[in-house]
Every structure is written in C-alpha cells, then in structure tokens.
Design a protein around this motif. Structure first.
Motif, PDB file in Angstrom:
ATOM      1  N   ARG A  68      39.413  38.547  50.499  1.00 50.72           N
ATOM      2  CA  ARG A  68      40.051  39.592  49.686  1.00 50.72           C
ATOM      3  C   ARG A  68      39.004  40.411  48.943  1.00 50.72           C
ATOM      4  O   ARG A  68      37.931  39.907  48.620  1.00 50.72           O
ATOM      5  CB  ARG A  68      40.996  38.964  48.661  1.00 50.72           C
ATOM      6  CG  ARG A  68      42.193  38.306  49.296  1.00 50.72           C
ATOM      7  CD  ARG A  68      43.104  37.740  48.258  1.00 50.72           C
ATOM      8  NE  ARG A  68      44.321  37.210  48.880  1.00 50.72           N
ATOM      9  CZ  ARG A  68      45.251  36.548  48.234  1.00 50.72           C
ATOM     10  NH1 ARG A  68      45.121  36.317  46.941  1.00 50.72           N
ATOM     11  NH2 ARG A  68      46.311  36.115  48.873  1.00 50.72           N
ATOM     12  N   HIS A  70      38.829  42.849  45.413  1.00 46.40           N
ATOM     13  CA  HIS A  70      39.512  43.325  44.206  1.00 46.40           C
ATOM     14  C   HIS A  70      38.473  43.768  43.178  1.00 46.40           C
ATOM     15  O   HIS A  70      37.309  43.358  43.257  1.00 46.40           O
ATOM     16  CB  HIS A  70      40.434  42.242  43.633  1.00 46.40           C
ATOM     17  CG  HIS A  70      39.734  40.982  43.242  1.00 46.40           C
ATOM     18  ND1 HIS A  70      39.129  40.806  42.021  1.00 46.40           N
ATOM     19  CD2 HIS A  70      39.522  39.831  43.919  1.00 46.40           C
ATOM     20  CE1 HIS A  70      38.588  39.599  41.966  1.00 46.40           C
ATOM     21  NE2 HIS A  70      38.808  38.986  43.109  1.00 46.40           N
ATOM     22  N   GLU A  74      39.691  41.743  37.547  1.00 50.28           N
ATOM     23  CA  GLU A  74      41.105  41.746  37.914  1.00 50.28           C
ATOM     24  C   GLU A  74      41.316  40.718  39.027  1.00 50.28           C
ATOM     25  O   GLU A  74      40.408  40.435  39.793  1.00 50.28           O
ATOM     26  CB  GLU A  74      41.540  43.130  38.394  1.00 50.28           C
ATOM     27  CG  GLU A  74      41.431  44.190  37.313  1.00 50.28           C
ATOM     28  CD  GLU A  74      41.863  45.560  37.799  1.00 50.28           C
ATOM     29  OE1 GLU A  74      42.668  45.640  38.756  1.00 50.28           O
ATOM     30  OE2 GLU A  74      41.395  46.547  37.233  1.00 50.28           O
ATOM     31  N   THR A  75      42.487  40.164  39.094  1.00 51.60           N
ATOM     32  CA  THR A  75      42.736  39.127  40.098  1.00 51.60           C
ATOM     33  C   THR A  75      43.666  39.569  41.214  1.00 51.60           C
ATOM     34  O   THR A  75      43.832  38.856  42.187  1.00 51.60           O
ATOM     35  CB  THR A  75      43.321  37.870  39.434  1.00 51.60           C
ATOM     36  OG1 THR A  75      44.510  38.237  38.728  1.00 51.60           O
ATOM     37  CG2 THR A  75      42.318  37.243  38.475  1.00 51.60           C
ATOM     38  N   ILE A  76      44.279  40.733  41.080  1.00 55.67           N
ATOM     39  CA  ILE A  76      45.198  41.196  42.119  1.00 55.67           C
ATOM     40  C   ILE A  76      44.387  41.826  43.248  1.00 55.67           C
ATOM     41  O   ILE A  76      43.664  42.799  43.029  1.00 55.67           O
ATOM     42  CB  ILE A  76      46.212  42.211  41.555  1.00 55.67           C
ATOM     43  CG1 ILE A  76      47.059  41.535  40.478  1.00 55.67           C
ATOM     44  CG2 ILE A  76      47.083  42.782  42.662  1.00 55.67           C
ATOM     45  CD1 ILE A  76      47.977  42.470  39.726  1.00 55.67           C
ATOM     46  N   PRO A  77      44.472  41.256  44.452  1.00 55.91           N
ATOM     47  CA  PRO A  77      43.688  41.812  45.564  1.00 55.91           C
ATOM     48  C   PRO A  77      44.241  43.157  46.011  1.00 55.91           C
ATOM     49  O   PRO A  77      45.445  43.385  45.998  1.00 55.91           O
ATOM     50  CB  PRO A  77      43.846  40.758  46.658  1.00 55.91           C
ATOM     51  CG  PRO A  77      45.143  40.103  46.354  1.00 55.91           C
ATOM     52  CD  PRO A  77      45.292  40.127  44.855  1.00 55.91           C
ATOM     53  N   LEU A  78      43.342  44.037  46.380  1.00 54.46           N
ATOM     54  CA  LEU A  78      43.740  45.346  46.876  1.00 54.46           C
ATOM     55  C   LEU A  78      43.581  45.439  48.387  1.00 54.46           C
ATOM     56  O   LEU A  78      44.123  46.332  49.007  1.00 54.46           O
ATOM     57  CB  LEU A  78      42.909  46.439  46.201  1.00 54.46           C
ATOM     58  CG  LEU A  78      43.062  46.543  44.682  1.00 54.46           C
ATOM     59  CD1 LEU A  78      42.162  47.645  44.137  1.00 54.46           C
ATOM     60  CD2 LEU A  78      44.503  46.797  44.296  1.00 54.46           C
ATOM     61  N   GLN A  80      42.854  42.779  52.090  1.00 60.24           N
ATOM     62  CA  GLN A  80      42.822  41.396  52.578  1.00 60.24           C
ATOM     63  C   GLN A  80      42.615  41.390  54.087  1.00 60.24           C
ATOM     64  O   GLN A  80      43.114  42.258  54.785  1.00 60.24           O
ATOM     65  CB  GLN A  80      44.156  40.739  52.222  1.00 60.24           C
ATOM     66  CG  GLN A  80      44.326  39.340  52.692  1.00 60.24           C
ATOM     67  CD  GLN A  80      45.602  38.720  52.126  1.00 60.24           C
ATOM     68  OE1 GLN A  80      45.704  38.535  50.937  1.00 60.24           O
ATOM     69  NE2 GLN A  80      46.559  38.428  52.986  1.00 60.24           N
ATOM     70  N   SER A 111      39.804  33.615  49.291  1.00 63.58           N
ATOM     71  CA  SER A 111      40.820  33.214  48.312  1.00 63.58           C
ATOM     72  C   SER A 111      41.392  31.821  48.561  1.00 63.58           C
ATOM     73  O   SER A 111      41.875  31.181  47.635  1.00 63.58           O
ATOM     74  CB  SER A 111      41.952  34.233  48.265  1.00 63.58           C
ATOM     75  OG  SER A 111      42.622  34.263  49.515  1.00 63.58           O
TER      76      SER A 111
END
Length: 136
Positions: A68, A70, A74-78, A80, A111
């Motif tokens: 991933r 990101h 920040e932890t939200i992947p943009l 993958q 991840s």
C-alpha cells in the motif's frame, strides 16, 4: 597460602556457575523484517513506481502480500497492489502513486506482513515499510 587458595577456588566456582547460568538463558528469536525500496524514489502523483525488496525474508509458499501507499502520518491507503513473492520472499510490484496524494512524505508498506510472517510472542516487530518523497 590457604586463604589465597580458597579465594582462587571461590572465584573459579563463581565463574563456572556464571557460565553455566548463561548457557541456560535462551537466546531471543531473530525476527526477519524485509526492507523495501521505491523506484523512482521521488515520483510525481499519478506516476507508476516499483516497490521491491532490498532485503527479503522467506515466507510460506503461496503467500500473497498487499503493498500500500499512503501519506506519512495517515493510515488510510490511497493505492494498493497484491504480489506473490518468490520463495526467498523477494518481490517487485508496480503500483500507481495516487493522483490525489499531496506532495511530501509518503509510505509504501506491506500491510499484511505480520499476518503471514511470524513475530515472536511478546515481541515488538517493526513494520515492513519505506518512506519516500512525492514530488510536486
């Protein structure tokens, strides 16, 4: 002279006892965490990069890793991508740097590494990730 012999004998016993105790202490398990690289390491948003291992760790056959990208902090992947590594754990996978990512520090990571690899119980195992810079 008797006193000197007793001191030498006592010291010898302490050294032997200490080495015996040291042999009883279990060595900590070695943890293998792959190191990653991003090429190119300063891409613009929307560009394709290769995320690959620079130091691989063996994994069970058929393992599938999720890589991933990101922004740092920040932890939200943009973005993958999935990849099946070689038997020695090495891999290279193409992934698009998200067009919406802000320029600055970003992270490429595996991840699900600790879902597949074994981290000894009670250990604090490092993340399999690398930081890179997204250009303007």
């Amino acid at each position: 002279m008797n006193r000197c012999l007793r001191i030498v004998a006592t010291v010898t016993l302490l050294v032997l006892a200490g080495s015996a105790l040291t042999a009883c202490i279990a060595e900590p398990s070695r943890v293998c965490v792959p190191t990653l690289a991003v090429d190119p390491d300063n891409p613009r948003p929307g560009r394709i990069v290769a995320v690959s291992t620079t130091n691989a760790c063996p994994l069970p056959g058929g393992a599938e890793l999720t890589v991933r990208i990101h922004p740092a902090g920040e932890t939200i992947p943009l973005a993958q991508a999935r990849v099946t590594p070689d038997p020695d754990g090495s891999f290279s996978v193409s992934i698009t740097v998200p067009p919406t990512i802000r320029p600055g520090q970003a992270i490429a990571s595996i991840s699900n590494y600790w879902d597949i690899a074994t981290c000894p119980e009670g250990a604090s195992c490092a993340a399999a990730e690398v930081e890179f810079t997204v250009a303007r």
